[in-house]
Design a protein around this motif. Structure first.
Motif, short mmCIF file in Angstrom:
data_model
loop_
_atom_site.label_atom_id
_atom_site.label_comp_id
_atom_site.label_asym_id
_atom_site.label_seq_id
_atom_site.Cartn_x
_atom_site.Cartn_y
_atom_site.Cartn_z
N ALA A 19 0.98 -1.12 -0.12
CA ALA A 19 -0.10 -0.04 -0.20
C ALA A 19 0.98 1.25 0.10
O ALA A 19 0.58 2.17 -0.92
CB ALA A 19 -1.05 -0.07 1.21
N ARG A 20 1.78 1.16 0.84
CA ARG A 20 2.83 2.39 0.92
C ARG A 20 3.34 2.78 -0.44
O ARG A 20 3.46 3.75 -1.04
CB ARG A 20 3.93 2.36 1.87
N TYR A 21 3.86 1.73 -1.36
CA TYR A 21 4.38 1.64 -2.49
C TYR A 21 3.35 1.76 -3.74
O TYR A 21 3.70 1.90 -5.08
CB TYR A 21 5.48 0.70 -2.76
N GLY A 22 2.20 1.62 -3.43
CA GLY A 22 1.16 1.68 -4.47
C GLY A 22 1.11 0.44 -5.50
O GLY A 22 0.74 0.60 -6.66
N LEU A 23 1.43 -0.97 -4.74
CA LEU A 23 1.58 -1.96 -5.67
C LEU A 23 0.29 -2.96 -5.67
O LEU A 23 -0.14 -3.11 -4.57
CB LEU A 23 3.03 -2.72 -5.03
N LYS A 24 -0.01 -3.26 -6.82
CA LYS A 24 -1.01 -4.42 -7.07
C LYS A 24 -0.56 -5.64 -6.33
O LYS A 24 0.75 -5.95 -6.42
CB LYS A 24 -1.48 -4.46 -8.35
N ALA A 61 5.15 -13.75 -13.24
CA ALA A 61 5.95 -12.77 -12.81
C ALA A 61 6.72 -12.44 -14.03
O ALA A 61 7.09 -13.06 -15.07
CB ALA A 61 6.91 -13.67 -11.61
N GLN A 62 7.18 -11.13 -13.98
CA GLN A 62 8.17 -10.54 -14.73
C GLN A 62 9.14 -9.33 -14.15
O GLN A 62 8.85 -9.10 -13.07
CB GLN A 62 7.17 -9.90 -15.92
N PRO A 63 10.10 -8.92 -14.84
CA PRO A 63 10.79 -7.88 -14.21
C PRO A 63 10.03 -6.68 -13.66
O PRO A 63 9.01 -6.42 -14.25
CB PRO A 63 11.58 -7.34 -15.31
N GLY A 64 10.45 -6.31 -12.31
CA GLY A 64 9.86 -5.36 -11.63
C GLY A 64 8.72 -5.86 -10.73
O GLY A 64 8.36 -5.19 -9.80
N ASP A 65 8.57 -7.20 -10.89
CA ASP A 65 7.61 -7.73 -9.70
C ASP A 65 8.36 -8.29 -8.50
O ASP A 65 9.76 -8.57 -8.68
CB ASP A 65 6.87 -9.05 -10.35
N VAL A 66 7.61 -8.68 -7.48
CA VAL A 66 8.40 -9.34 -6.20
C VAL A 66 7.39 -10.28 -5.95
O VAL A 66 6.15 -10.19 -5.73
CB VAL A 66 8.33 -8.21 -5.16
N ALA A 67 8.13 -11.46 -5.30
CA ALA A 67 7.26 -12.58 -5.04
C ALA A 67 7.75 -13.02 -3.69
O ALA A 67 9.02 -13.08 -3.28
CB ALA A 67 7.37 -14.00 -6.22
N VAL A 68 6.89 -13.36 -2.75
CA VAL A 68 7.16 -13.46 -1.42
C VAL A 68 6.72 -15.21 -1.42
O VAL A 68 5.65 -15.48 -1.44
CB VAL A 68 6.41 -12.85 -0.25
N THR A 69 7.75 -15.89 -0.86
CA THR A 69 7.72 -17.47 -1.03
C THR A 69 8.51 -18.27 -0.20
O THR A 69 9.82 -17.82 -0.19
CB THR A 69 7.68 -17.92 -2.43
N ASP A 137 11.46 -4.12 1.99
CA ASP A 137 11.53 -2.57 1.46
C ASP A 137 12.76 -2.29 0.38
O ASP A 137 12.72 -1.84 -0.53
CB ASP A 137 11.78 -1.50 2.55
N THR A 138 13.78 -3.24 0.63
CA THR A 138 15.11 -3.13 -0.09
C THR A 138 14.66 -3.75 -1.55
O THR A 138 14.97 -3.09 -2.52
CB THR A 138 16.16 -3.97 0.44
N VAL A 139 13.87 -4.94 -1.35
CA VAL A 139 13.51 -5.60 -2.68
C VAL A 139 12.74 -4.69 -3.52
O VAL A 139 12.80 -4.72 -4.79
CB VAL A 139 13.12 -6.98 -2.24
N VAL A 140 11.50 -4.36 -2.85
CA VAL A 140 10.53 -3.47 -3.60
C VAL A 140 11.12 -2.22 -4.47
O VAL A 140 10.98 -1.76 -5.50
CB VAL A 140 9.41 -2.94 -2.67
N ALA A 143 13.32 -3.51 -7.24
CA ALA A 143 12.62 -3.97 -8.35
C ALA A 143 11.61 -2.95 -8.92
O ALA A 143 11.36 -3.04 -10.13
CB ALA A 143 11.44 -4.94 -7.65
N THR A 144 11.24 -2.05 -8.45
CA THR A 144 10.24 -0.78 -8.92
C THR A 144 11.18 0.22 -9.38
O THR A 144 10.43 1.12 -9.93
CB THR A 144 9.23 -0.39 -7.87
N ARG A 145 12.25 0.39 -9.21
CA ARG A 145 13.06 1.56 -9.57
C ARG A 145 13.03 1.56 -11.20
O ARG A 145 13.00 0.61 -11.95
CB ARG A 145 14.77 1.27 -9.38
N GLY A 146 12.85 2.72 -11.80
CA GLY A 146 12.37 2.90 -13.26
C GLY A 146 10.95 2.71 -13.72
O GLY A 146 10.67 3.13 -14.69
N ARG A 147 10.17 2.14 -12.67
CA ARG A 147 9.03 2.01 -13.17
C ARG A 147 7.71 3.13 -12.89
O ARG A 147 6.87 3.20 -13.14
CB ARG A 147 8.20 0.63 -12.64
N ARG A 148 8.43 3.91 -12.28
CA ARG A 148 7.58 5.08 -11.51
C ARG A 148 7.89 6.40 -12.14
O ARG A 148 8.54 6.57 -13.12
CB ARG A 148 8.03 5.52 -10.02
#
Length: 148
Positions: A19-24, A61-69, A137-140, A143-148
């Motif tokens: 929510a803080r980063y506005g991620l689906k 999953a694709q570049p810019g995504d994050v998976a928690v597993t 936080d580090t991974v997000v 991963a999202t650098r350049g998508r904003r």
């Protein structure tokens, strides 16, 4: 953001960070799980069976995504798709270490199949939750650098 949710102990933390980063966020499980009622969080219930939830995540999953597993083979598939992968205890999976993680998993499976008691993973604790939040936080951010 993808959550391999059936046994994920940090779902609430993921919702807050997303929510803080506005991620689906896709919460993928084999059964219904309570999720926040917001358009940014989508629950995906897949059929029961081995690797069905993993397949759903890996196929999307694709570049810019994050998976928690916690699932090392899923983390490997996600990394190969160009996405980031993170375990609920804060362990960041990387292309440099995923091969040894897969090998260790395979050795453990082999030992268990021979009747060896391997002890299993250590209990999830407050330090793991804190480590996870820092790593997420580090991974997000990465991963999202350049998508904003």
């Amino acid at each position: 953001m993808f959550i391999d949710a059936d046994a994920c102990p940090v779902k609430d933390e993921i919702y807050k960070v997303a929510a803080r980063y506005g991620l689906k966020t896709f919460v993928v499980s084999n059964s219904w799980i309570r999720v926040p009622l917001t358009p940014a969080v989508e629950q995906v219930v897949v059929d029961a069976g081995p690797d069905i939830a993993d397949d759903w995540i890996a196929e999307r999953a694709q570049p810019g995504d994050v998976a928690v597993t916690n699932d090392i083979p899923l983390a490997d598939r996600v990394l190969k798709a160009g996405a980031a992968a993170l375990a609920p205890n804060g362990r960041i999976f990387t292309p440099d270490m995923i091969g040894s993680a897969l090998a260790s998993r395979s050795i453990g499976e082999h030992l268990r199949s021979m009747g060896e008691i391997t002890g299993g993973p250590k209990a999830f604790g407050p330090n793991d939750r804190s480590k996870f939040l820092q790593a997420l936080d580090t991974v997000v951010v990465k991963a999202t650098r350049g998508r904003r």
